[in-house]
Design a protein around this motif. Structure first.
Motif, short mmCIF file in Angstrom:
data_model
loop_
_atom_site.label_atom_id
_atom_site.label_comp_id
_atom_site.label_asym_id
_atom_site.label_seq_id
_atom_site.Cartn_x
_atom_site.Cartn_y
_atom_site.Cartn_z
N UNK A 380 0.80 -1.22 0.00
CA UNK A 380 0.00 0.00 0.00
C UNK A 380 0.84 1.27 0.00
N UNK A 381 1.66 1.45 1.02
CA UNK A 381 2.41 2.69 1.12
C UNK A 381 3.52 2.80 0.08
N UNK A 382 4.30 1.75 -0.18
CA UNK A 382 5.28 1.86 -1.27
C UNK A 382 4.63 2.19 -2.62
N UNK A 383 3.51 1.55 -2.93
CA UNK A 383 2.86 1.79 -4.23
C UNK A 383 2.34 3.21 -4.34
N UNK A 384 1.69 3.68 -3.30
CA UNK A 384 1.12 5.03 -3.37
C UNK A 384 2.21 6.09 -3.44
N UNK A 385 3.31 5.87 -2.74
CA UNK A 385 4.38 6.86 -2.74
C UNK A 385 5.22 6.82 -4.02
N UNK A 453 11.32 -2.15 5.60
CA UNK A 453 12.29 -1.38 4.82
C UNK A 453 11.58 -0.64 3.70
N UNK A 454 10.68 -1.35 3.00
CA UNK A 454 9.96 -0.73 1.89
C UNK A 454 9.11 0.44 2.38
N UNK A 455 8.41 0.23 3.46
CA UNK A 455 7.55 1.31 3.98
C UNK A 455 8.37 2.53 4.36
N UNK A 456 9.42 2.32 5.13
CA UNK A 456 10.19 3.45 5.63
C UNK A 456 10.92 4.19 4.51
N UNK A 457 11.68 3.48 3.71
CA UNK A 457 12.56 4.16 2.77
C UNK A 457 11.83 4.69 1.53
N UNK A 458 10.78 4.01 1.10
CA UNK A 458 10.03 4.54 -0.04
C UNK A 458 9.31 5.83 0.36
N UNK A 459 8.72 5.86 1.54
CA UNK A 459 8.02 7.09 1.95
C UNK A 459 9.01 8.23 2.22
N UNK A 488 -0.96 19.14 -3.51
CA UNK A 488 -1.62 18.16 -2.65
C UNK A 488 -0.66 17.02 -2.27
N UNK A 489 0.18 16.61 -3.21
CA UNK A 489 1.18 15.59 -2.88
C UNK A 489 2.13 16.11 -1.81
N UNK A 490 2.52 17.36 -1.93
CA UNK A 490 3.42 17.98 -0.94
C UNK A 490 2.76 17.97 0.45
N UNK A 491 1.47 18.27 0.50
CA UNK A 491 0.77 18.27 1.78
C UNK A 491 0.63 16.86 2.35
N UNK A 492 0.49 15.88 1.47
CA UNK A 492 0.08 14.56 1.93
C UNK A 492 1.24 13.61 2.22
N UNK A 493 2.44 13.95 1.77
CA UNK A 493 3.58 13.07 2.02
C UNK A 493 3.75 12.74 3.51
N UNK A 494 3.59 13.70 4.43
CA UNK A 494 3.77 13.34 5.85
C UNK A 494 2.79 12.31 6.36
N UNK A 495 1.65 12.15 5.68
CA UNK A 495 0.69 11.14 6.13
C UNK A 495 1.30 9.75 6.00
N UNK A 496 1.92 9.50 4.85
CA UNK A 496 2.55 8.19 4.65
C UNK A 496 3.70 7.98 5.62
#
Length: 830
Positions: A380-385, A453-459, A488-496
């Protein structure tokens, strides 16, 4: 004499390097003593004394019953005294999922053939068609501007389409009416939606990741599966999963939400169940959910479950309209506007039949969550980011090619190229990680460390990509409006960065905390067998550990003294990249050695040393990222055009790993361990360097030029169309630019001769310049029309939106012709 002594030392070093069996050591000892006697280096009597001393030692080490009694039994007692105690919840977390390529990297001697032989991810014909048709259409129906500024949600049209086409049931098997997609197909869909609309991506990914559908698939009773899975697949039910507690975060082991086992009248009968009180927040899809998954701590003060039952973390599935369930209000996470909110309940009676998996799964919720969490983190998070990063790279790469300053594209400026290279390099690396993680899941793996690793480093790298993109386009990215594709991407990056465990916790606790125990070839076995008092397997693990430790000392010393030039690389690997395989193998050995020394010197306090574990985890993570980059290049057929991406991403990963190593030595709690690691592992330093300017320039050129390298980098993105969204004008102008540029090059002599002026930087004047050129016979009518179309699109691309002073956005926004919602409704929604 010197030759005799040197020979045994050299042979012993080789046996240590190879982690040879004790029989080889016994053979070496016997041959050495015999050679000393025959060469006259020792007398027969001295040789006899040496043999007499060696035989008992070798017998003690080789005769296992004796070794266990005299060495391993006392060692096991000492180990149990110093071993950090693991609670049941810690043990469940450590044992969740399995180990995969991460274990190879952690062990110090990675088998690259295993990685390179892993099948590359692929889509079936059905999955590809869904991606090309249904996913493309959902992208056409939803965009970040309208979801955030008009609807504060997906539009009703988009929601209806997502439900009707099965987006909410991608992971549900076909037998239950779902799409039955692979992990890679799931990842591809989320990635594509994320290049268009974050609300669409989140609304689709949550039902398909950690939530009721996945838990039901793995643990539900047949009755629960038959009831819920078809309804979830058809979109008749919208699920959410309530885990996060205000006082425990996403740590299910610490939640205070409690359910007391009791009996109560239910549907006219006395029924066994729970009386549950909960306070949950940050629950995605909660405001629109029809069925609530809930994690709570079960307690059984009256022993109603029986003496052998072990209540604990439990998961239930409750209909939204169940008496006492309070659900429906919303949080507002940084204007992302996907449905998210709190849910509460006080003394809500939930019958035992609503426990996921039934009564047998009471108390098993922590294990269930830990085992299922890997898929959500890896997809989920790697794909969306990665999707957001592809949007940024694709659009900004086009923008810098058509946007001119000082009579040249701004993409030609070295300062801009530096940012562009970071964007493209990080995208290449993160997409490689995403693909490899999905491939592992499709091979039946559940790699919990890899998913972390994928979640942390991709986000984290997506945050770098978006920040650089905002720097490059400047005011264009700051001013909100329908034509702004980045804000909107700039605002939303911290969510991931925050969800599924904040990245600080992921880095300092999860990656290395699980990796140090699960990925180590001996530590988990030592802990389990010592705790259980199983001497025989403890003995095997203990002496395996000793050999492993000395092997890594020998390997680290050899590689440190030679700079790693003696390290082998896969024969089938691309020749240009073999140095990266060697560097990764050397770092893998250093990581294994540093881990063992850190565990030995810091002991049980290691899990509280977040800075230390974070740096060790950084080395492991960068090795996995580098592995993903090398694997991707091989999977894609070694396209020569992509080599700048590969070199940039590989050098960046090595530079980051090198920085983590140097920081580890400088700050290690044990100065003795740090000195030993420096002298043994890197006596001349660990030389790593960031990508140089030439590499950055090559990478930057690729993303602002049409070609297969750019196409592969942003593959899987939404196909932008001018008639659907104004942001597409940037790409439309980019498509025309090579022809316009060719015309300008052809007219250079005419410009130098004064026949015609240089093409104006002001795009509103470009059409007039083209008309003059046509009038002088320098270009054709078709070429003038082409320049006019380019000028119109490019001018629109660099403009920013403006609104009425009262910001009545909804009333003034041009909607699609297919939208029949009245203006009054839209204004109210806004």
């Amino acid at each position: 004499m010197l030759i005799w002594i040197g020979a045994v030392l050299g042979a012993g070093f080789i046996l240590t390097f190879l982690q040879a069996r004790m029989t080889w050591w016994a053979l070496l000892t016997g041959l050495w003593i015999l050679a000393g006697w025959k060469l006259g280096n020792v007398s027969p009597s001295t040789a006899g004394v040496m043999a007499g001393a060696a035989v008992p030692i070798l017998a003690l080490l080789m005769f296992r019953p004796l070794r266990r009694a005299l060495l391993s039994r006392p060692a096991m007692g000492a180990f149990r005294q110093i071993m950090p105690r693991m609670s049941a919840t810690e043990q469940a977390a450590v044992e969740a999922g399995n180990v995969w390529w991460d274990a190879e990297l952690f062990a110090g001697r990675p088998d690259w053939r295993r990685l390179l032989s892993t099948p590359s991810p692929s889509l079936t014909g059905e999955e590809q068609r869904f991606l090309d048709v249904e996913t493309e259409q959902l992208c056409n129906l939803a965009n970040d501007w309208e979801t955030t500024s008009v609807w504060q949600d997906l539009s009703p049209e988009a929601w209806a389409y997502a439900k009707d086409k099965g987006f909410l049931g991608m992971i549900v098997p076909k037998a239950y009416g779902g799409l039955g997609f692979s992990a890679y197909a799931h990842s591809q869909v989320i990635q594509k939606l994320s290049t268009r609309c974050s609300a669409a991506a989140v609304s689709v990914m949550v039902p398909n990741s950690l939530g009721p559908a996945e838990l039901l698939l793995h643990y539900g009773t047949e009755e629960q599966k038959d009831h819920y899975l078809p309804r979830l697949a058809r979109g008749e039910e919208i699920p959410c999963f309530a885990l996060t507690n205000p006082y425990a975060g996403s740590d299910a082991a610490a939640i205070t939400d409690t359910g007391v086992v009791c009996k109560q009248m239910w549907n006219g009968e006395e029924t066994l169940g729970f009386r549950i009180s909960w306070r949950k927040r940050y629950i995605t899809l909660a405001p629109v959910a029809t069925v609530l998954g809930l994690a709570f701590r079960a307690v059984d003060p009256d022993g109603l479950l029986g003496a052998e039952a072990e209540p604990g973390i439990t998961c239930v599935l409750i209909p939204r309209d169940h008496p006492g369930v309070n659900i429906g209000r919303r949080h507002w996470p940084l204007n992302a506007v996907f449905q998210n909110g709190p849910t509460t309940g006080d003394d809500v009676f939930v019958p035992m039949e609503m426990v996921i998996g039934g009564r047998a799964q009471v108390g098993a919720g922590w294990r269930m969550l830990m085992e299922c969490l890997a898929a959500g983190r890896a997809i989920s998070l790697p794909s969306s980011n990665v999707g957001m990063s592809k949007l940024a790279v694709g659009m900004v790469g086009a923008y810098v090619a058509i946007r001119r300053q000082f009579n040249q594209p701004i993409g030609a400026f070295e300062g801009v190229q530096e940012a562009l290279a970071r964007m493209a390099g990080h995208l290449y690396a993160t997409d490689a990680v995403r693909r490899l993680a999905a491939a592992a899941l499709d091979q039946g793996e559940k790699p919990s460390v890899v998913s972390a690793i994928a979640k942390y480093h991709v986000t984290e790298r997506a945050r770098i990509v978006i920040n650089d993109a905002m720097d490059v386009i400047g005011g264009k990215g700051v001013c909100m409006g329908p034509s702004n594709y980045l804000a909107r991407a700039y605002q939303q990056v911290p969510i991931a960065i925050t969800v599924e465990g904040a990245n600080i916790m992921t880095r300092t606790l999860i990656i290395y905390g699980q990796g140090a125990i699960r990925c180590h070839p001996y530590v988990l076995t030592l802990m389990r067998t010592a705790e259980a008092g199983e001497l025989k397997p403890f003995d095997a693990a203990l002496f395996g550990y000793v050999g492993f430790l000395f092997r890594n000392v020998a390997r680290a010393l050899t590689f440190g003294l030679t700079g790693g030039v003696l390290i082998g690389a896969p024969r089938d690997a691309a020749p240009q990249l073999k140095r990266y395989y060697r560097a990764a193998t050397r770092l893998s050995t250093l990581l294994a050695l540093a881990s063992d020394l850190s565990m030995a010197t810091v002991g049980g306090a290691l899990k509280r040393k977040g800075a230390l574990t974070g740096r060790l985890g950084d080395i492991l993570s960068q090795l996995f990222i580098l592995s993903s980059v090398l694997k991707r290049f091989e999977d894609e057929g070694r396209p020569a055009e992509d080599l700048p991406f590969v070199h940039w991403a590989a050098q960046d990963a090595l530079a980051r790993a090198g920085a983590a190593w140097r920081s580890l030595l400088a700050n290690h709690p044990s100065r003795g361990a740090a000195l030993f690691l420096k002298l043994i592992g890197a006596p001349f330093g660990l030389k790593t360097s960031e990508p140089d300017d030439r590499c950055a320039a090559a990478v930057a050129a690729l993303i602002q030029t049409h070609g297969p390298a750019r196409d592969r980098l942003i593959a899987g993105s939404w196909t932008a169309q001018v008639e659907v969204d104004p942001i597409a004008v940037t790409l439309a102008a980019f498509d025309l630019y090579p022809q316009v540029e060719a015309i300008e090059r052809r007219l250079k002599d005419a410009v130098r001769g004064g026949v015609i002026a240089r093409a104006p930087q002001n795009l509103t004047l470009l059409d007039g310049w083209a008309a003059e050129a046509q009038g002088k016979g320098l270009i054709t009518t078709q070429e003038r029309e082409l320049i006019g179309r380019f000028a119109a699109h490019a001018d629109q691309a660099i403009q920013v939106d403006d609104f009425a002073p009262d910001f009545d956005i909804a009333a003034g926004l041009a909607r699609r012709p297919t939208d029949t919602a009245p203006a009054k409704t839209k204004k109210k929604a806004a």
